[in-house]
Design a protein around this motif. Structure first.
Motif, PDB file in Angstrom:
ATOM      1  N   GLN A  87     -13.174  -1.071  -1.847  1.00 47.26           N
ATOM      2  CA  GLN A  87     -12.245  -0.118  -1.260  1.00 47.26           C
ATOM      3  C   GLN A  87     -11.303   0.455  -2.317  1.00 47.26           C
ATOM      4  O   GLN A  87     -10.913   1.621  -2.250  1.00 47.26           O
ATOM      5  CB  GLN A  87     -11.441  -0.809  -0.147  1.00 47.26           C
ATOM      6  N   THR A  88     -10.948  -0.348  -3.302  1.00 46.94           N
ATOM      7  CA  THR A  88     -10.089   0.141  -4.379  1.00 46.94           C
ATOM      8  C   THR A  88     -10.776   1.250  -5.161  1.00 46.94           C
ATOM      9  O   THR A  88     -10.146   2.254  -5.527  1.00 46.94           O
ATOM     10  CB  THR A  88      -9.717  -1.019  -5.320  1.00 46.94           C
ATOM     11  N   ARG A  99     -13.007   3.324  -4.046  1.00 51.67           N
ATOM     12  CA  ARG A  99     -13.020   4.535  -3.216  1.00 51.67           C
ATOM     13  C   ARG A  99     -11.648   5.207  -3.199  1.00 51.67           C
ATOM     14  O   ARG A  99     -11.560   6.441  -3.215  1.00 51.67           O
ATOM     15  CB  ARG A  99     -13.477   4.176  -1.808  1.00 51.67           C
ATOM     16  N   ARG A 100     -10.577   4.403  -3.164  1.00 53.65           N
ATOM     17  CA  ARG A 100      -9.242   5.001  -3.172  1.00 53.65           C
ATOM     18  C   ARG A 100      -8.914   5.617  -4.533  1.00 53.65           C
ATOM     19  O   ARG A 100      -8.192   6.612  -4.610  1.00 53.65           O
ATOM     20  CB  ARG A 100      -8.200   3.948  -2.801  1.00 53.65           C
ATOM     21  N   GLN A 115      -9.858   9.127  -4.675  1.00 51.22           N
ATOM     22  CA  GLN A 115      -9.049  10.044  -3.873  1.00 51.22           C
ATOM     23  C   GLN A 115      -7.674  10.312  -4.476  1.00 51.22           C
ATOM     24  O   GLN A 115      -6.952  11.182  -3.980  1.00 51.22           O
ATOM     25  CB  GLN A 115      -8.890   9.475  -2.466  1.00 51.22           C
ATOM     26  N   HIS A 162       4.374   9.663  -1.526  1.00 48.46           N
ATOM     27  CA  HIS A 162       3.174   9.427  -0.731  1.00 48.46           C
ATOM     28  C   HIS A 162       3.257  10.128   0.626  1.00 48.46           C
ATOM     29  O   HIS A 162       2.263  10.664   1.131  1.00 48.46           O
ATOM     30  CB  HIS A 162       2.980   7.924  -0.548  1.00 48.46           C
ATOM     31  N   ALA A 208      -1.957  11.339  -2.611  1.00 47.94           N
ATOM     32  CA  ALA A 208      -2.588  10.025  -2.785  1.00 47.94           C
ATOM     33  C   ALA A 208      -2.109   9.475  -4.119  1.00 47.94           C
ATOM     34  O   ALA A 208      -2.519   9.943  -5.179  1.00 47.94           O
ATOM     35  CB  ALA A 208      -4.106  10.147  -2.765  1.00 47.94           C
ATOM     36  N   SER A 222      -1.007   4.152  -2.837  1.00 50.98           N
ATOM     37  CA  SER A 222      -2.419   4.092  -2.435  1.00 50.98           C
ATOM     38  C   SER A 222      -3.162   3.083  -3.288  1.00 50.98           C
ATOM     39  O   SER A 222      -3.987   2.310  -2.788  1.00 50.98           O
ATOM     40  CB  SER A 222      -3.063   5.481  -2.561  1.00 50.98           C
ATOM     41  N   VAL A 223      -2.871   3.084  -4.587  1.00 44.53           N
ATOM     42  CA  VAL A 223      -3.478   2.146  -5.527  1.00 44.53           C
ATOM     43  C   VAL A 223      -2.397   1.697  -6.496  1.00 44.53           C
ATOM     44  O   VAL A 223      -1.637   2.522  -7.022  1.00 44.53           O
ATOM     45  CB  VAL A 223      -4.654   2.783  -6.307  1.00 44.53           C
TER      46      VAL A 223
END
Length: 878
Positions: free
Chosen positions: A543-544, A546-547, A550, A759, A764, A781-782
């Motif tokens: 998931q990291t 994928r983020r 973005q 944010h 993002a 987000s990250v």
């Protein structure tokens, strides 16, 4: 009845094996006893009921006051003389004229006093030692009696347990001997490969199974496709050759299919298992019940095209069953060997538990150093060890002797030149010179162990994601079986040729590739995450990644992300009538106990000023108390300063002092305001409610900060910098590294709110910084932590951080590579998904239309899976 020669040989062989086993066990017991004796355990005493009185007496301590200890040179000799008494440990402190002795409870005090007297020293027990001995005499007597009773009970219980254990071992040994386990060659322990619930059990797919299938498949193919080699009843011979292939060779796939049925699931290789079974049973039925089994039958099979005339009188599919089995086995073994496993690589650099290392110890009595070989498990923090050239460093530590170039590739740090006071880490390979290292951390407290735990947890998270993808792909298996059944029915009704209908249905089952769909994302993601870890970039999960794809905005915390971290005092501007030296000294006193880079710079500059100043108006030591740090990061405390009273006399008084940082231009006025915006990071010193001066500090930007920011801007990512400085100072620093936007005057307690506001405006956000902005990682987000090996207090904190990505090194150059790699990996995964779905759709449609031969369908199925695997390995460039 006379014993036969064969029986005699068997008996002699059993006797020899029993004798060899007894000899081996006896040798092992002897070595164990010797090892116990080396550590001071007398194994002979473990089998006796009577122990010496000292065993039960316990130990006690004494403190002696010494009179006549005029020289420290004789201390070592006196300690050695005292320790010659049984059980005595002595330490003499020259500065306090005290002797501390630990001995057995029954030791003769007069003997200790006599040894001191021999060296001309009068020794008297302290009052506390006398009172303790009188008060606890009765207690110790009771403890002594209870110790004897408790030991006697333990001894009886131990004897019973050992007797029971010996009987159980004898029974097990007899069982193994009867079952033939001890016959033949030496016992071997074979490492079993882990099973993978996502696919067929890996430990069942062996090379021997592949070789056996290949050995039988080759003659089947040759006979089926070369009519000149077909002899009478050749079809029965081919059926006999194919039977071991479809049973023994394809057993792993049948087992997974049946196991899936029992659990209400669809195994990924279920369609292939059904295809192999049906191909063999259909061909065997044709031989038994139709003219295909006659002596004169000859076959003219096609490899990659359906020949309608061949199905009119029947067709055999033994070749399809064998080739499908062989291809499946070969493909699974090839894929298994091509996939790298980072946990396995890291485990190769872990110290072997039973290995030893050379420890250097210094003797107290003569100060000489000796070298001892000690097991790694017994190393303690502070021990000095010697690591020879080419050996793996077993601990985290600091070099105290020698210099070398170590290979830290296991932590993604590459080659590191180290010397005295340089840090080294477990798992690194020493260079061409031996190093003397002082142990800082061992075992699970090392950075190697922390990285291993991170990778293991990441692998577990990835397994959950893989399980979801596999479950989705497994729906393709029952769908393919339903399509095959429907296709068979329609073709049989339309052509009235069940052989041709079965060929098209078999092609449907043979071409479907759920494995290609299942591994479209999982393999690429796993390879990418593990390869990033090999370069010192730890990613939490899929998931990291994928983020990261973005993210369109990156916020850098100035300290830790863009600056070097080490700051220096640049200027000290005092107010009118104030002493600049006193301003700096007060700032150093208030920040003495802080580890922040600003605090370290102030303390270092204040100490240098104190050591070099000749100004007698400033005391050498300034007392400070009640230091507090508020949510804005300001320091307050009470300090003692020389203050003139109304009569002009100077006396020390406690005044309230404060160290704070201005947020904007309105916080200061006059020359102090000009100093605060001139250059560097401003720190304002105040006491008695008045601002006394401004200290500006300077810190260099990291060498790769500018290029990293430029690379991110070129990727279309907006860059911001978070700073506590006033806007002119922060803007000047941001321009030096190329950051587009500056968020200035942000206090530590407001950083989370600032990141959250960015944010909430629709961006993002990726937050980049060290451990000091851990709270910001949670709202972004990250979260990307930079320099974990320098900012975290110890490796165990790595598991508690809120960061999604951790850079072990302090460089910023991996950050653009991180985001570009995440984008490339996501594009690769999306294209893999598209290809897998297009292939399965087109292949099933072609098979239903009769355009795909079952043999060609098998080849295409394997080719699609291997192509996905090959494309997934491209993520190793992440």
């Amino acid at each position: 009845m006379a014993e036969t020669p064969a029986a005699a040989n068997v008996s002699d062989s059993a006797d020899r094996i029993s004798h060899a086993t007894y000899t081996s066990v006896s040798s092992a017991i002897s070595r164990a006893k010797q090892a116990a004796a080396d550590v001071g355990i007398n194994t002979n005493d473990l089998h006796t009921h009577e122990f010496s009185e000292e065993y039960f007496q316990g130990r006690t301590s004494f403190a002696f006051e010494l009179t006549g200890l005029d020289s420290a040179t004789s201390i070592g000799e006196i300690e050695e003389a005292l320790e010659q008494l049984n059980g005595v440990k002595a330490r003499i402190v020259y500065t306090s004229n005290m002797a501390w002795i630990s001995a057995n409870r029954g030791v003769d005090i007069s003997a200790l006093v006599g040894i001191f007297k021999h060296y001309g020293i009068e020794a008297n027990l302290t009052d506390s030692s006398l009172r303790r001995r009188m008060a606890w005499s009765d207690v110790e007597e009771g403890r002594y009696r209870r110790s004897r009773r408790q030991h006697r009970r333990k001894h009886l219980a131990q004897q019973h347990f050992l007797h029971k254990q010996a009987l159980e071992e004898e029974k097990q040994l007899e069982y193994l001997r009867k079952s033939g386990f001890l016959d033949g060659a030496e016992q071997r322990f074979v490492h079993k490969e882990p099973t993978d619930v996502l696919f067929t059990a890996r430990n069942l797919i062996t090379r021997w199974r592949l070789f056996a299938s290949a050995f039988l498949t080759i003659p089947v193919i040759v006979i089926c496709y070369m009519p000149s080699l077909q002899f009478n009843y050749w079809q029965w011979f081919v059926a006999l050759l194919s039977f071991p292939v479809v049973t023994y060779g394809a057993y792993p796939f049948h087992r997974s299919f049946i196991g899936g049925l029992r659990r209400g699931m669809s195994a990924l290789d279920g369609a292939s298992s059904v295809a192999i079974t049906l191909a063999y049973l259909w061909s065997l039925a044709l031989i038994i019940f139709t003219d295909v089994g006659k002596i004169s039958y000859r076959s003219d099979s096609e490899l990659f095209a359906i020949k309608l005339a061949a199905f009119e009188n029947g067709a055999l599919f033994f070749d399809v069953a064998c080739v499908m089995t062989f291809f499946l086995l070969a493909g699974r073994i090839f894929v298994r060997k091509s996939r790298a496993s980072l946990p396995v690589e890291l485990s190769q650099y872990k110290p072997v538990p039973n290995s030893t290392v050379i420890v250097v110890k210094k003797l107290r009595n003569n100060g000489k150093s000796i070298e001892q070989e000690v097991p790694i498990q017994k190393l303690n923090v502070g021990d000095d060890i010697i690591v020879p050239a080419g050996a793996i460093i077993p601990v985290d530590g600091v070099v105290i002797g020698g210099s070398a170039i170590i290979d830290a590739c296991v932590l993604g740090l590459g080659k590191i030149a180290t010397k005295v006071n340089g840090k080294v880490y477990a798992g690194c390979v020493n260079g061409e010179k031996a190093l003397k290292i002082r142990v800082v951390a061992t075992g699970h407290r090392t950075w190697l162990a922390a990285v291993y735990r991170w990778v293991a947890i990441s692998s577990i998270n990835q397994d959950h994601s893989d399980a979801l993808a596999t479950k989705t792909a497994s729906f393709l298996v029952p769908t393919a079986i339903a399509i095959a059944f429907t296709d068979f029915s329609l073709w049989a009704l339309a052509t009235n040729n069940v052989n041709q209908a079965f060929a098209t249905a078999l092609a449907v089952l043979g071409c479907v590739a759920p494995v290609a769909l299942a591994v479209s994302a999982s393999v690429a993601m796993r390879q990418g995450i593990e390869n990033a870890a090999r370069k010192g970039v730890l990613i939490r999960d899929a998931q990291t990644v994928r983020r990261l794809d973005q993210v369109d905005t990156i916020i850098f915390n100035r300290v830790g992300a863009l600056s070097e971290g080490e700051m220096t005092v640049e200027t000290v501007t005092a107010g009118r009538g104030e002493n600049p030296d006193l301003v700096l000294r007060v700032a150093g006193v208030l920040t003495l106990e802080s580890d922040h880079p600003v605090s370290r710079a102030l303390v270092r500059a204040a100490r240098e000023l104190r050591d070099s100043s000749s100004n007698s108006s400033i005391p050498g030591w300034i007392e400070v108390s009640q230091i507090e740090v508020d949510e804005l990061g300001n320091f307050t405390g009470l300090i003692e300063l020389p203050v003139k009273d109304s009569e002009g006399h100077v006396e020390n008084r406690s005044v309230e002092a404060k160290l704070w940082r201005p947020r904007n231009l309105s916080d200061l006025q006059g020359r102090l305001a000009a100093a605060a915006v001139s250059d560097g990071t401003p720190i304002v010193v105040r006491w008695k409610g008045k601002d006394r001066g401004v200290i500006t500090l300077h810190d260099e930007a990291k060498p790769d900060a500018t290029s990293s920011v430029d690379a991110l801007e070129a990727m279309g990512i907006e860059t911001m910098m978070l700073s506590r400085d006033t806007y002119p100072v922060a803007r000047r620093y941001g321009d030096s590294v190329g950051v587009s936007h500056v968020l200035a005057g942000i206090q530590p307690g407001q950083k989370e709110q600032t990141v959250r506001s960015v944010h909430n405006h629709g961006a993002a956000v990726a937050m980049v910084g060290d451990d000091s902005v851990d709270g910001c990682f949670r709202v972004a987000s990250v979260g990307v932590m930079v320099g974990a090996m320098t900012s975290l207090p110890n490796p165990s904190h790595l598991e508690d951080t809120a960061a999604d990505v951790v850079l072990l090194d302090g460089k910023t150059s991996p950050i653009p590579w991180l985001f570009s790699g995440a984008r490339r990996m996501n594009r690769l995964i999306q294209s893999n998904f598209l290809f897998a779905w297009l292939y399965n759709g087109i292949a099933i449609a072609a098979a239903c239309l009769g355009l795909l031969h079952p043999m060609l369908a098998t080849v295409l199925m394997l080719a699609s899976s291997l192509l996905i695997e090959f494309r997934s390995t491209l993520s190793r460039t992440f």
